[in-house]
Each structure stands twice: as structure tokens, then as C-alpha cells.
Design an enzyme around this catalytic site. Sequence first.
Site, PDB file in Angstrom:
ATOM      1  N   THR A  42       0.992  -0.974   0.135  1.00  0.00           N
ATOM      2  CA  THR A  42       0.003   0.178   0.013  1.00  0.00           C
ATOM      3  C   THR A  42       1.060   1.230  -0.002  1.00  0.00           C
ATOM      4  O   THR A  42       2.208   0.995   0.463  1.00  0.00           O
ATOM      5  CB  THR A  42      -0.677   0.033   1.301  1.00  0.00           C
ATOM      6  OG1 THR A  42      -1.814  -0.919   1.154  1.00  0.00           O
ATOM      7  CG2 THR A  42      -1.472   1.433   1.438  1.00  0.00           C
TER       8      THR A  42
ATOM      9  N   GLY B 266     -10.355  -3.183   2.098  1.00  0.00           N
ATOM     10  CA  GLY B 266      -9.193  -3.054   3.284  1.00  0.00           C
ATOM     11  C   GLY B 266      -9.422  -2.058   4.038  1.00  0.00           C
ATOM     12  O   GLY B 266     -10.298  -1.255   4.147  1.00  0.00           O
TER      13      GLY B 266
ATOM     14  N   THR C 292      -0.303   0.076   6.643  1.00  0.00           N
ATOM     15  CA  THR C 292      -0.367  -0.584   5.760  1.00  0.00           C
ATOM     16  C   THR C 292      -0.058  -2.098   6.293  1.00  0.00           C
ATOM     17  O   THR C 292       0.436  -2.236   7.415  1.00  0.00           O
ATOM     18  CB  THR C 292       1.031  -0.352   4.884  1.00  0.00           C
ATOM     19  OG1 THR C 292       1.139  -1.646   3.872  1.00  0.00           O
ATOM     20  CG2 THR C 292       2.282  -0.184   5.675  1.00  0.00           C
ATOM     21  N   GLY C 293      -0.582  -3.134   5.610  1.00  0.00           N
ATOM     22  CA  GLY C 293      -0.241  -4.443   5.976  1.00  0.00           C
ATOM     23  C   GLY C 293      -1.670  -5.245   6.085  1.00  0.00           C
ATOM     24  O   GLY C 293      -2.574  -4.952   5.403  1.00  0.00           O
TER      25      GLY C 293
HETATM   26  N1  ASP Z   1      -3.626  -2.657   4.073  1.00  0.00           N
HETATM   27  C1  ASP Z   1      -3.870  -3.076   2.571  1.00  0.00           C
HETATM   28  C2  ASP Z   1      -5.236  -3.605   2.524  1.00  0.00           C
HETATM   29  O1  ASP Z   1      -5.464  -4.618   3.461  1.00  0.00           O
HETATM   30  C3  ASP Z   1      -2.917  -3.880   2.172  1.00  0.00           C
HETATM   31  C4  ASP Z   1      -1.313  -3.654   2.665  1.00  0.00           C
HETATM   32  O2  ASP Z   1      -1.251  -2.522   3.068  1.00  0.00           O
HETATM   33  O3  ASP Z   1      -0.687  -4.519   2.548  1.00  0.00           O
HETATM   34  O4  ASP Z   1      -5.924  -3.594   1.790  1.00  0.00           O
END
Ligand code: ASP
Length: 299
Positions: A167, A197, A218-219
Site C-alpha cells: 500500500t 481493506g 499498511t499490512g
Molecule cells: N492494508 C492493505 C489492505 O488490506 C494492504 C497492505 O497494505 O498490504 O488492503
Amino acid sequence: MFTIAIHGGACSVTRSELTEEKEKQYREGLEEALTAGYNVLARGGSALDAVEQAVKSMEDNPLFNAGRGANLTSEEKVEMDAAIMCGKTLKAGAVANVRNIRNPIALARAILEKTENVLLDKDGAMAFARDHGIPFEPDEYFVTEHRFQMLQEAKEEEESNNVGKGTVGAVALDQEGNLAVATSTGGIANKKYGRVGDSPIIGGGTYANNRACAISCTGDGEYIMRAVAAHDVFCLMDYKGLSLREACEIVMKEKVKELGGGAGLIAIDRSGQVELVFNCESMLRAWRNERGEGEIAIL
Ligand code: ASP
């Protein structure tokens, strides 16, 4: 005084995968985005403009999971989420699962500026984009070979959470003392059923309030949402008087981690203090202040 911090995703790169060439590309992409936002602040522009420009730069760069080069859904489509928030007015704009929008963050900004709404999704958000002259691109613009490979891996693993994260986000403090945040993502690879998300959820993955701080997460989005992570950092500071560092460490390394989520966040407070905190192997990240202090880091 002014400062900007950005991320290009947490838990998306492992030490073993990080070749010299890849590292160089990530560092260049982060530098470019950081500079785009920094230049806005240096000439006296607003934190809101700075975070939008920094995120746009990463949306345009196929390396990052946002805009061009975003992750693919189970149906091989690019469906993107984004949000932007002003810490001064507490106005916010967000979009969920939009397709073919060149810069979802510009659409989120238009929602913030031109509507009384906060979050528009899918066809409605795209109709609003058309009515307001937001640029569109054809499917081929967004789909990269790299993300196509990742989708195949995610399908093989049958567990979309382990492959294809990332992200992009930015937080900033401008010369007027205002805070702002922007976050944009393609979400996780192989997502299904209109999954949304944390990124466009105000208080989940994105939050700014001049009373304390601005945060972009993020995550693993499901865990970030369940921890209401971005707003929780704000609450720990505003209600409990914790420092930015204490608040970020509790939310990311205790709350989100204990729920089981691999994630990270970038945060900035009213004094320009920056925290870049993650509970997994990597977070693509960078920051810089008016004295030229800062860093670009990955692992
Ligand atoms: N947080 C983002 C989501 O769940 C994905 C990411 O940041 O890895 O859509």
C-alpha cells in the site's frame, strides 16, 4: 517547520527477495515520491497537497501496489481503495474498489473538496469521477506482469494473506502547523467478493487530527480495521497523553500484533516528530524535514 513521511507498504518485501537491483528501484521510487511531497511543503504549500502529490507519485510508479501496478483481484481486475484526510478541518474523502482511475487519491481529494460525503464506492465513485474530470486509463495501463505472477502464487497458496501485500501512504506537517494523511492501495492479491481493506476506512488505516497526529497504515487490513489502528494512535495521545512513539508502539507491536496481523504505520505529530513502526520484516519507508534530516529504509 515542516516534515513529510511516506511508506510504500509493509510486509511486502523479504530480506531474501531483496536483490541489489530491487533495492535500488525501491529507493529511487521512494526518493521521487518523498521529493514530490517535500517540494510542496518547502514552497509553503499545504500538508494536504503534499500528501496527495507524494501518493500520486507512487500510484504512477508500477513498483508499488497502488494505481498502476496494483494487485489483481481473483478475477484479474485492478480494484483500488484510497483515502485522504485534513487534520485541520477533519474533512475526509475516500473511495473503495474503483477501477480505471489513474490516481484514486485525486478522486478521494475531489470527494473531500466537492461533496458532503466521505466514502464513495465502485460505479458511483466512478460516475462522480467522470462528472468531475478525473483522468481514467484503460485496463492495460494498470496490469503488470509482476502482479499477474503474484496472483498466480496467491491462488496456489489459496491464502491471499501471504502473498501480494503493500500500500502507499504519506503523512505531513506543513509550515502553518497543519497535519494531513493520504493512503492508496490495490488491496491484497486475489481478493474476492468486493473485499475492502483498511486504507479507505477513516480511523482504520487512515486518520489525521491537528490535536495530535496523522497516521497511515499498511499490512493486513482486516487486523488494522479490527484494531481501529489509526484512530487508536490518536486516542492514546489525545485522551491519555502518550507520546507519538509510545502510542505507535502499543498499537502496532501489541494490539495489531496480538490480533495476528502483520502490519506497519507511519505517523507524525504536531511538533514534526516522525515514527515509522512495523511488526514484520520490512516496510518501504522514508522521511525528511526542513533541515534536510531523514532516511530511506526498507528492512
Ligand atoms: N492494508 C492493505 C489492505 O488490506 C494492504 C497492505 O497494505 O498490504 O488492503
